[in-house]
Design an enzyme around this catalytic site. Structure first.
Site, PDB file in Angstrom:
ATOM      1  N   GLU A 115       0.853  -1.193   0.000  1.00 44.65           N
ATOM      2  CA  GLU A 115       0.000   0.000   0.000  1.00 44.65           C
ATOM      3  C   GLU A 115       0.892   1.247   0.000  1.00 44.65           C
ATOM      4  OE1 GLU A 115      -2.384   0.567   3.538  1.00 44.65           O
ATOM      5  OE2 GLU A 115      -3.830   1.815   2.481  1.00 44.65           O
ATOM      6  N   LYS A 168      -9.355   1.906  -2.734  1.00 44.74           N
ATOM      7  CA  LYS A 168      -9.650   1.359  -1.400  1.00 44.74           C
ATOM      8  C   LYS A 168     -11.015   1.840  -0.908  1.00 44.74           C
ATOM      9  CE  LYS A 168      -7.433   1.264   3.195  1.00 44.74           C
ATOM     10  NZ  LYS A 168      -6.353   1.907   3.998  1.00 44.74           N
ATOM     11  N   CYS A 173      -5.339  -3.234   2.389  1.00 42.24           N
ATOM     12  CA  CYS A 173      -5.109  -2.999   3.822  1.00 42.24           C
ATOM     13  C   CYS A 173      -6.343  -3.180   4.707  1.00 42.24           C
ATOM     14  CB  CYS A 173      -4.477  -1.615   3.990  1.00 42.24           C
ATOM     15  SG  CYS A 173      -3.679  -1.362   5.591  1.00 42.24           S
TER      16      CYS A 173
HETATM   17  O1  LIG Z   1      -1.516   6.846   5.737  1.00 45.69           O
HETATM   18  C1  LIG Z   1      -0.661   6.490   4.925  1.00 45.69           C
HETATM   19  O2  LIG Z   1       0.341   7.158   4.642  1.00 45.69           O
HETATM   20  C2  LIG Z   1      -0.831   5.195   4.236  1.00 45.69           C
HETATM   21  N1  LIG Z   1      -2.055   4.536   4.499  1.00 45.69           N
HETATM   22  C3  LIG Z   1      -2.184   3.714   5.507  1.00 45.69           C
HETATM   23  O3  LIG Z   1      -1.259   3.517   6.261  1.00 45.69           O
HETATM   24  C4  LIG Z   1      -3.507   3.032   5.711  1.00 45.69           C
HETATM   25  C5  LIG Z   1      -4.525   4.084   5.991  1.00 45.69           C
HETATM   26  S1  LIG Z   1      -4.086   5.180   7.314  1.00 45.69           S
HETATM   27  N2  LIG Z   1      -3.378   2.093   6.772  1.00 45.69           N
HETATM   28  C6  LIG Z   1      -4.274   1.176   7.088  1.00 45.69           C
HETATM   29  O4  LIG Z   1      -5.330   1.033   6.457  1.00 45.69           O
HETATM   30  C7  LIG Z   1      -3.888   0.309   8.278  1.00 45.69           C
HETATM   31  C8  LIG Z   1      -4.965  -0.659   8.728  1.00 45.69           C
HETATM   32  C9  LIG Z   1      -4.582  -1.281  10.015  1.00 45.69           C
HETATM   33  O5  LIG Z   1      -3.491  -1.135  10.516  1.00 45.69           O
HETATM   34  C10 LIG Z   1      -5.577  -2.142  10.699  1.00 45.69           C
HETATM   35  O6  LIG Z   1      -6.629  -2.464  10.119  1.00 45.69           O
HETATM   36  O7  LIG Z   1      -5.309  -2.523  11.837  1.00 45.69           O
END
Ligand SMILES: O=C(O)CNC(=O)[C@H](CS)NC(=O)CCC(=O)C(=O)O
Length: 285
Positions: free
Chosen positions: A43, A116, A157
């Protein structure tokens, strides 16, 4: 064709797309040299930028994105399928960004795109909080795309926590493998990552290919790593641990039918009604 070799690259993306492109390209080439027919990246491969304004400034429209262009050329040059796990992409009609996964065919064509759907809007007990929907527009379309080996269901993710998406991709979309590129937090990854991915593989009798971000991206952001390739029985074929690198495993798609014959849960689904009886007050004594 029923067998192929799948690889996941694992990296610690930073805030600069040029630098992330260099690191990811070297790893993709290494995986191809090791025999991969299909390579996934994590991701937000192109940019792990915690500041919304900076991300909005750096993000490019699809046609201008240097990472997408380079991967399309690399796929064409090497005759490999590349899943750009996700890239941060500017949308022409919305100030919010897209967290978009691209499946690139071996001739460099974009075979599918998936935005997503589920936004990571959470606050954890350790003080870590994320509000993905501040900067990103959620997708509204699930995507199941044909490949030479079977239909691929695309997820990203946090989507892994929504089992009905995977069941829809498998039953309505005909998916027999899933991609789940991720940047799981270290805390939630340690607690849930392996279990969630194994569950999606087991309950759908499908392969899961999950390429992960790892390590310390900034003082406040640490991801779990452990890219995984899982077979339809739930066995882990490869685990990327916590360091950057790549994993690779042979995928035998005949295992999907074999597993679904043994445990035909997708065929044994039943419709039901739901009762919610009001509880009686406890009798006085
Ligand atoms: O923000 C960024 O730079 C990149 N994107 C992410 O890291 C994304 C959205 S904040 N992360 C997740 O979806 C983690 C899910 C997770 O950790 C869970 O479901 O427990």
């Amino acid at each position: 064709m029923t067998t192929f070799s799948a690889a996941c690259i694992q990296m610690t993306s930073g805030t600069e797309p040029e630098e992330n492109l260099k690191v990811s390209t070297d790893l993709i080439r290494a995986a191809i040299d090791a025999g991969a027919d299909f390579v996934s990246t994590p991701e937000v491969t192109n940019m792990m930028e915690p500041y919304k304004v900076a991300a909005q400034e750096k993000a490019q429209l699809e046609e201008d994105d240097i990472t997408l262009r380079a991967y399309r050329e690399l796929a064409d040059e090497t005759g490999t399928w590349i899943l750009a796990g996700s890239l941060v992409i500017r949308k022409p009609d919305d100030e919010r960004l897209a967290n978009r996964s691209f499946l690139i065919a071996p001739d460099g064509r974009i075979a599918a795109r998936y935005d997503k759907i589920h936004m990571f809007d959470v606050s954890l007990d350790n003080g870590e909080s994320h509000k993905e929907s501040n900067a990103y527009a959620p997708g509204e379309k699930a995507v199941a795309v044909p490949t030479p080996w079977g239909t691929l269901g695309m997820a990203v993710c946090y989507d892994v926590r929504f089992s009905h998406l995977f069941q829809d991709l498998a039953i309505k979309g005909g998916a027999s493998l899933f991609t789940v590129p991720a940047a799981f937090t270290y805390t939630t990854g340690k607690a849930h990552w392996h279990t969630l991915l194994k569950a999606r593989a087991i309950e759908n009798g499908a392969f899961v290919i999950a390429s992960a971000q790892c390590g310390h991206h900034s003082e406040k952001r640490r991801t779990y790593g452990h890219s995984l390739i899982i077979d339809p029985w739930g066995d882990v074929l490869a685990d990327g641990g916590e360091e950057p690198g790549f994993i690779i495993a042979p995928i035998d798609m005949d295992q999907v039918a074999k597993r679904r014959r043994q445990v035909p849960n997708l065929q044994n689904l039943r419709a039901y009604s739901l009762e919610t009886p009001k509880s009686e007050p406890a009798p006085a004594v």
